[in-house]
Design a protein around this motif. Structure first.
Motif, PDB file in Angstrom:
ATOM      1  N   GLU A  25       0.827  -1.202   0.000  1.00  0.00           N
ATOM      2  CA  GLU A  25       0.000   0.000   0.000  1.00  0.00           C
ATOM      3  C   GLU A  25       0.865   1.256   0.000  1.00  0.00           C
ATOM      4  OE1 GLU A  25      -3.259   0.100  -0.434  1.00  0.00           O
ATOM      5  OE2 GLU A  25      -3.136  -2.073  -0.669  1.00  0.00           O
ATOM      6  N   PHE A  26       2.013   1.204   0.652  1.00  0.00           N
ATOM      7  CA  PHE A  26       2.936   2.339   0.626  1.00  0.00           C
ATOM      8  C   PHE A  26       3.409   2.611  -0.799  1.00  0.00           C
ATOM      9  CE2 PHE A  26       7.519   3.246   0.332  1.00  0.00           C
ATOM     10  CZ  PHE A  26       7.512   4.578   0.725  1.00  0.00           C
ATOM     11  N   ASP A  69       2.664   6.236  -9.307  1.00  0.00           N
ATOM     12  CA  ASP A  69       1.542   6.422 -10.232  1.00  0.00           C
ATOM     13  C   ASP A  69       0.584   5.246 -10.255  1.00  0.00           C
ATOM     14  OD1 ASP A  69       2.274   8.992 -10.987  1.00  0.00           O
ATOM     15  OD2 ASP A  69       3.635   8.265 -12.547  1.00  0.00           O
ATOM     16  N   GLN A  70       0.798   4.270  -9.378  1.00  0.00           N
ATOM     17  CA  GLN A  70      -0.244   3.266  -9.179  1.00  0.00           C
ATOM     18  C   GLN A  70      -1.481   3.906  -8.566  1.00  0.00           C
ATOM     19  OE1 GLN A  70       1.823   0.091  -6.908  1.00  0.00           O
ATOM     20  NE2 GLN A  70       1.421  -1.178  -8.678  1.00  0.00           N
ATOM     21  N   SER A  71      -1.271   5.023  -7.877  1.00  0.00           N
ATOM     22  CA  SER A  71      -2.379   5.795  -7.314  1.00  0.00           C
ATOM     23  C   SER A  71      -2.762   6.904  -8.286  1.00  0.00           C
ATOM     24  CB  SER A  71      -1.962   6.404  -5.973  1.00  0.00           C
ATOM     25  OG  SER A  71      -2.896   7.384  -5.550  1.00  0.00           O
ATOM     26  N   TYR A 130       5.903   0.891 -11.632  1.00  0.00           N
ATOM     27  CA  TYR A 130       5.050   1.659 -10.726  1.00  0.00           C
ATOM     28  C   TYR A 130       4.733   3.072 -11.208  1.00  0.00           C
ATOM     29  CZ  TYR A 130       6.499  -2.119  -7.612  1.00  0.00           C
ATOM     30  OH  TYR A 130       6.759  -3.348  -7.072  1.00  0.00           O
ATOM     31  N   ASP A 131       5.616   3.670 -12.001  1.00  0.00           N
ATOM     32  CA  ASP A 131       5.424   5.053 -12.421  1.00  0.00           C
ATOM     33  C   ASP A 131       5.221   5.184 -13.925  1.00  0.00           C
ATOM     34  OD1 ASP A 131       5.467   6.544 -10.062  1.00  0.00           O
ATOM     35  OD2 ASP A 131       7.655   6.611 -10.003  1.00  0.00           O
ATOM     36  N   ASP A 132       4.499   6.242 -14.318  1.00  0.00           N
ATOM     37  CA  ASP A 132       4.398   6.594 -15.733  1.00  0.00           C
ATOM     38  C   ASP A 132       5.777   7.045 -16.228  1.00  0.00           C
ATOM     39  OD1 ASP A 132       1.667   6.108 -15.658  1.00  0.00           O
ATOM     40  OD2 ASP A 132       1.183   8.197 -15.197  1.00  0.00           O
ATOM     41  N   GLU A 186       4.711  13.651  -0.495  1.00  0.00           N
ATOM     42  CA  GLU A 186       5.656  13.347   0.589  1.00  0.00           C
ATOM     43  C   GLU A 186       6.076  11.880   0.546  1.00  0.00           C
ATOM     44  OE1 GLU A 186       5.803  13.350   5.485  1.00  0.00           O
ATOM     45  OE2 GLU A 186       4.309  14.576   4.438  1.00  0.00           O
ATOM     46  N   LEU A 187       5.099  10.996   0.321  1.00  0.00           N
ATOM     47  CA  LEU A 187       5.423   9.573   0.234  1.00  0.00           C
ATOM     48  C   LEU A 187       6.255   9.274  -1.010  1.00  0.00           C
ATOM     49  CD1 LEU A 187       2.106   7.843   1.383  1.00  0.00           C
ATOM     50  CD2 LEU A 187       4.193   8.261   2.698  1.00  0.00           C
TER      51      LEU A 187
END
Length: 413
Positions: free
Chosen positions: A135-136, A142-144, A218-220, A150-151
């Protein structure tokens, strides 16, 4: 068995009849060209001490990590911000979370150590603190749909500290040992997202050529990703693409006739390893990565890269996943969905063929038996000596990075 092999041969012949003859000579030439550089898995007698067999490495990992307790449940249940503050920033994980998992390549009839991949572990050698770490990562990338700034900084900082820690550990080795590692091409790989790559390239490191980068999903991608990759190939010992799999439409396009995709089902009847309708590291993205690699290799023939097929697609391609029931589940799915199964294998063969022709290696994110991939090696002979498996007999077990010198590099191969 001949069943999967015959099916693979049939779909390969139907799909690749015009192209396999054209590629075969190029693939053999690429294999011959790459053979002097495949390191510990094709090592000269002087390097055999690092060509450690899978059984020896796996037994040492199991023995040395047996004393590690599981992750504390209350920490594994933390929300992303609390996990970042209480675990990552407080450096509660053993070795600050930097553990290594072995990858193996076959030399003759023996699978031997070829790479070490840095994974996050806390106090459990087999798994991350779940669900907190997962979850972190989602909340900080960019999964979110709305990553926490900050994270995101914390996540990037964790990746950079991992690089620095591995660099520090490598610097403690004497010159002779480092030279042997370099000659044997036994690299330590770290996971970096596309948006973390620019920062990773700026970090002062003394042992870049002993380190490899795996670009995670995980990221674009930033606009200058292709240029950053070129810099990474010049800077590090290798630069590879992590967690690749096709979307449903990508592998469906390889079907002999239309079909309705249905995911495999667990013994309890739940969906298992369903392929997505959209995915960041899909096959189209992987092909762009291959083109970037070809550009880098035209400038420097010594650069190295792998395409890593993720566990989900390994289930479809070779019928093996991490779960103990995966073989039976995928066997039944292949029987119930022969058109989809043939299409998945055809799509996988095509991508692997393109990667091999470019001079790349292929990693499967699972451990497997030789019989699981025999049909694949017969369909693509150039894959011999360029196929890696992750974990091997020790499965998901990882070893604290600080144990590398005393526990792996001193073994007698």
């Amino acid at each position: 068995s001949r069943g999967p092999q015959k099916a693979a041969e049939a779909c390969s012949e139907a799909l690749f009849a015009p192209t396999l003859p054209q590629f075969s000579a190029a693939l053999r030439a690429a294999a011959d060209e790459r053979r002097p550089h495949i390191g510990a898995c094709g090592a000269s007698p002087a390097l055999q001490g690092l060509a450690l067999p899978e059984a020896l490495v796996s037994e040492r990992l199991r023995r040395r990590t047996a004393g590690f307790a599981g992750n504390r449940p209350e920490l594994s249940a933390l929300d992303p911000r609390s996990f970042a503050k209480q675990v990552i920033e407080a450096e509660l994980a053993f070795d600050d979370g930097n553990w290594v998992q072995p990858l193996f390549k076959r030399q003759g009839d023996v699978w031997r150590l070829c790479k070490l991949e840095v994974l996050y572990r806390m106090h459990d050698a087999q798994r991350v603190p779940f669900p907190a770490f997962v979850e972190f990562v989602k909340a900080s990338s960019d999964q979110s749909p709305n990553p926490d700034p900050e994270l995101r900084r914390t996540f990037c900082g964790l990746a950079i500290r991992s690089m620095q820690r591995i660099d520090e550990l490598l610097s403690r080795l004497d010159g002779g040992r480092k030279a042997t590692l370099l000659n044997a091409r036994l690299l330590t790989a770290l996971n970096i997202t596309a948006k973390q790559l620019a920062e990773a390239l700026r970090v002062p490191l003394r042992n870049r050529k002993l380190m490899a980068i795996e670009e995670t999903e995980y990221d674009d991608e930033p606009q200058d990703l292709s240029e950053l990759r070129q810099q990474a190939w010049k800077s590090f010992g290798a630069y590879s693409l992590d967690d690749v799999k096709p979307t449903v439409s990508e592998f469906s396009s390889f079907a002999a006739r239309p079909f309705t995709y249905a995911s495999p089902r667990t013994p309890q009847g739940n969906s298992y390893k369903a392929l997505p309708s959209a995915y960041r590291h899909d096959f189209a993205f992987a092909r762009r990565f291959i083109q970037d690699f070809k550009k880098a290799r035209a400038q420097d023939p010594s650069v190295e890269a792998d395409i890593k097929l993720d566990e989900e697609f390994c289930c479809y391609l070779i019928g093996v996943g991490h779960a103990p029931f995966s073989r039976e589940v995928m066997r039944k799915w292949r029987e119930d969905h022969p058109e989809a199964s043939a299409a998945a294998r055809s799509a996988g063969l095509q991508l692997i063929m393109e990667a091999l022709a470019a001079g790349m290696g292929i990693t499967f994110e699972v451990s497997f038996e030789d019989s699981d991939v025999q049909w694949l090696l017969e369909a693509l002979p150039a894959l011999e000596g360029r196929l890696l498996k992750q974990g091997g007999l020790s499965g998901s077990v990882a070893l604290p990075a600080s144990f590398i010198a005393d526990d792996l590099l001193t073994l007698d191969g």
